[in-house]
Design a protein around this motif. Structure first.
Motif, PDB file in Angstrom:
ATOM      1  N   MET A   1      -4.437 -13.078  11.945  1.00 62.10           N
ATOM      2  CA  MET A   1      -4.970 -11.740  11.836  1.00 62.10           C
ATOM      3  C   MET A   1      -3.895 -10.754  12.264  1.00 62.10           C
ATOM      4  O   MET A   1      -3.181 -10.988  13.222  1.00 62.10           O
ATOM      5  N   ILE A   2      -3.811  -9.692  11.534  1.00 65.00           N
ATOM      6  CA  ILE A   2      -2.880  -8.617  11.862  1.00 65.00           C
ATOM      7  C   ILE A   2      -3.720  -7.379  12.160  1.00 65.00           C
ATOM      8  O   ILE A   2      -4.631  -7.052  11.422  1.00 65.00           O
ATOM      9  N   ARG A   3      -3.387  -6.714  13.243  1.00 67.73           N
ATOM     10  CA  ARG A   3      -4.094  -5.489  13.580  1.00 67.73           C
ATOM     11  C   ARG A   3      -3.060  -4.475  14.033  1.00 67.73           C
ATOM     12  O   ARG A   3      -2.185  -4.787  14.848  1.00 67.73           O
ATOM     13  N   THR A   4      -3.161  -3.280  13.519  1.00 66.13           N
ATOM     14  CA  THR A   4      -2.220  -2.233  13.900  1.00 66.13           C
ATOM     15  C   THR A   4      -2.915  -0.883  13.887  1.00 66.13           C
ATOM     16  O   THR A   4      -3.919  -0.703  13.201  1.00 66.13           O
ATOM     17  N   LEU A   5      -2.406   0.028  14.651  1.00 69.06           N
ATOM     18  CA  LEU A   5      -2.888   1.405  14.660  1.00 69.06           C
ATOM     19  C   LEU A   5      -1.789   2.291  14.130  1.00 69.06           C
ATOM     20  O   LEU A   5      -0.608   2.064  14.398  1.00 69.06           O
ATOM     21  N   MET A   6      -2.168   3.299  13.379  1.00 64.89           N
ATOM     22  CA  MET A   6      -1.173   4.227  12.869  1.00 64.89           C
ATOM     23  C   MET A   6      -1.787   5.600  12.692  1.00 64.89           C
ATOM     24  O   MET A   6      -3.013   5.739  12.642  1.00 64.89           O
ATOM     25  N   VAL A   7      -0.938   6.607  12.640  1.00 63.56           N
ATOM     26  CA  VAL A   7      -1.356   7.971  12.351  1.00 63.56           C
ATOM     27  C   VAL A   7      -0.620   8.374  11.079  1.00 63.56           C
ATOM     28  O   VAL A   7       0.574   8.703  11.122  1.00 63.56           O
ATOM     29  N   PRO A   8      -1.296   8.293   9.931  1.00 69.74           N
ATOM     30  CA  PRO A   8      -0.617   8.622   8.678  1.00 69.74           C
ATOM     31  C   PRO A   8      -0.295  10.113   8.597  1.00 69.74           C
ATOM     32  O   PRO A   8      -1.027  10.946   9.120  1.00 69.74           O
ATOM     33  N   ASP A   9       0.814  10.418   7.933  1.00 71.27           N
ATOM     34  CA  ASP A   9       1.192  11.820   7.756  1.00 71.27           C
ATOM     35  C   ASP A   9       0.899  12.313   6.335  1.00 71.27           C
ATOM     36  O   ASP A   9       1.200  13.449   6.003  1.00 71.27           O
ATOM     37  N   ASN A  10       0.312  11.426   5.503  1.00 74.20           N
ATOM     38  CA  ASN A  10      -0.155  11.824   4.176  1.00 74.20           C
ATOM     39  C   ASN A  10      -1.213  10.816   3.725  1.00 74.20           C
ATOM     40  O   ASN A  10      -1.619   9.959   4.490  1.00 74.20           O
ATOM     41  N   ILE A  15       1.683  -1.210   3.690  1.00 73.15           N
ATOM     42  CA  ILE A  15       1.804  -2.239   4.715  1.00 73.15           C
ATOM     43  C   ILE A  15       2.576  -3.421   4.152  1.00 73.15           C
ATOM     44  O   ILE A  15       2.575  -3.662   2.945  1.00 73.15           O
ATOM     45  N   GLN A  16       3.256  -4.130   5.021  1.00 73.05           N
ATOM     46  CA  GLN A  16       3.954  -5.353   4.634  1.00 73.05           C
ATOM     47  C   GLN A  16       3.221  -6.521   5.261  1.00 73.05           C
ATOM     48  O   GLN A  16       2.938  -6.519   6.463  1.00 73.05           O
ATOM     49  N   LEU A  17       2.908  -7.514   4.443  1.00 76.72           N
ATOM     50  CA  LEU A  17       2.195  -8.688   4.920  1.00 76.72           C
ATOM     51  C   LEU A  17       3.152  -9.849   5.121  1.00 76.72           C
ATOM     52  O   LEU A  17       4.121  -9.984   4.387  1.00 76.72           O
ATOM     53  N   PRO A  18       2.861 -10.706   6.078  1.00 76.14           N
ATOM     54  CA  PRO A  18       3.679 -11.896   6.282  1.00 76.14           C
ATOM     55  C   PRO A  18       3.579 -12.834   5.077  1.00 76.14           C
ATOM     56  O   PRO A  18       2.590 -12.824   4.335  1.00 76.14           O
ATOM     57  N   GLU A  19       4.556 -13.655   4.895  1.00 71.23           N
ATOM     58  CA  GLU A  19       4.621 -14.594   3.769  1.00 71.23           C
ATOM     59  C   GLU A  19       3.345 -15.421   3.597  1.00 71.23           C
ATOM     60  O   GLU A  19       2.868 -15.581   2.481  1.00 71.23           O
ATOM     61  N   GLN A  25      -6.710 -13.742  -0.410  1.00 69.46           N
ATOM     62  CA  GLN A  25      -7.536 -12.551  -0.356  1.00 69.46           C
ATOM     63  C   GLN A  25      -7.489 -11.991   1.074  1.00 69.46           C
ATOM     64  O   GLN A  25      -7.711 -12.717   2.045  1.00 69.46           O
ATOM     65  N   VAL A  26      -7.188 -10.715   1.202  1.00 73.64           N
ATOM     66  CA  VAL A  26      -7.160 -10.061   2.511  1.00 73.64           C
ATOM     67  C   VAL A  26      -8.101  -8.861   2.473  1.00 73.64           C
ATOM     68  O   VAL A  26      -8.350  -8.285   1.424  1.00 73.64           O
ATOM     69  N   GLU A  27      -8.618  -8.505   3.620  1.00 71.81           N
ATOM     70  CA  GLU A  27      -9.495  -7.344   3.728  1.00 71.81           C
ATOM     71  C   GLU A  27      -8.764  -6.270   4.511  1.00 71.81           C
ATOM     72  O   GLU A  27      -8.213  -6.530   5.581  1.00 71.81           O
ATOM     73  N   ILE A  28      -8.763  -5.077   3.982  1.00 66.50           N
ATOM     74  CA  ILE A  28      -8.119  -3.941   4.642  1.00 66.50           C
ATOM     75  C   ILE A  28      -9.186  -2.881   4.853  1.00 66.50           C
ATOM     76  O   ILE A  28      -9.844  -2.466   3.907  1.00 66.50           O
ATOM     77  N   ILE A  29      -9.360  -2.490   6.109  1.00 66.74           N
ATOM     78  CA  ILE A  29     -10.382  -1.518   6.469  1.00 66.74           C
ATOM     79  C   ILE A  29      -9.693  -0.336   7.137  1.00 66.74           C
ATOM     80  O   ILE A  29      -8.862  -0.516   8.021  1.00 66.74           O
ATOM     81  N   ALA A  30     -10.056   0.859   6.741  1.00 69.92           N
ATOM     82  CA  ALA A  30      -9.488   2.057   7.365  1.00 69.92           C
ATOM     83  C   ALA A  30     -10.624   2.919   7.909  1.00 69.92           C
ATOM     84  O   ALA A  30     -11.598   3.196   7.203  1.00 69.92           O
ATOM     85  N   PHE A  31     -10.513   3.298   9.157  1.00 69.26           N
ATOM     86  CA  PHE A  31     -11.470   4.214   9.761  1.00 69.26           C
ATOM     87  C   PHE A  31     -10.771   4.934  10.900  1.00 69.26           C
ATOM     88  O   PHE A  31      -9.777   4.449  11.434  1.00 69.26           O
ATOM     89  N   THR A  32     -11.279   6.073  11.251  1.00 71.03           N
ATOM     90  CA  THR A  32     -10.684   6.792  12.373  1.00 71.03           C
ATOM     91  C   THR A  32     -11.277   6.257  13.666  1.00 71.03           C
ATOM     92  O   THR A  32     -12.463   5.937  13.735  1.00 71.03           O
ATOM     93  N   ILE A  33     -10.468   6.128  14.663  1.00 71.08           N
ATOM     94  CA  ILE A  33     -10.895   5.557  15.938  1.00 71.08           C
ATOM     95  C   ILE A  33     -12.020   6.397  16.555  1.00 71.08           C
ATOM     96  O   ILE A  33     -13.016   5.876  16.996  1.00 71.08           O
ATOM     97  N   ASN A  34     -11.887   7.688  16.588  1.00 69.94           N
ATOM     98  CA  ASN A  34     -12.904   8.544  17.197  1.00 69.94           C
ATOM     99  C   ASN A  34     -14.244   8.421  16.494  1.00 69.94           C
ATOM    100  O   ASN A  34     -15.282   8.349  17.136  1.00 69.94           O
ATOM    101  N   ASP A  35     -14.249   8.401  15.164  1.00 71.99           N
ATOM    102  CA  ASP A  35     -15.499   8.293  14.415  1.00 71.99           C
ATOM    103  C   ASP A  35     -16.178   6.964  14.677  1.00 71.99           C
ATOM    104  O   ASP A  35     -17.384   6.889  14.883  1.00 71.99           O
TER     105      ASP A  35
END
Length: 72
Positions: A1-10, A15-19, A25-35
């Motif tokens: 499992m890969i988990r990262t936090l980021m603040v996009p500027d646009n 993202i780069q995935l390991p080999e 099949q991978v799942e990518i979820i985006a949500f704001t931490i505060n929400d």
């Protein structure tokens, strides 16, 4: 499992995935931490799922608790 936090500027995120992830099949979820945190507070005001096992053990793993629950 890969988990990262980021603040996009646009609106574009890359993202780069390991080999080993290539071709799977991978799942990518985006949500704001505060929400997400605010939504949890509204759903469960006690937030007991945030309590760690170590913190609970301090209060629950003692002889006084054992005696209180021995007849159940």
């Amino acid at each position: 499992m890969i988990r990262t936090l980021m603040v996009p500027d646009n609106q574009d995120i890359s993202i780069q995935l390991p080999e080993p992830y290539i071709g799977k099949q991978v799942e990518i979820i985006a949500f704001t931490i505060n929400d997400a945190t605010e939504e949890l507070r509204v759903q469960d005001k006690t937030l007991t799922h945030y309590a760690s096992q170590k913190a609970l053990a301090k209060d629950w793993l003692n002889t006084e608790e054992d005696q209180a629950w021995q007849n159940l």
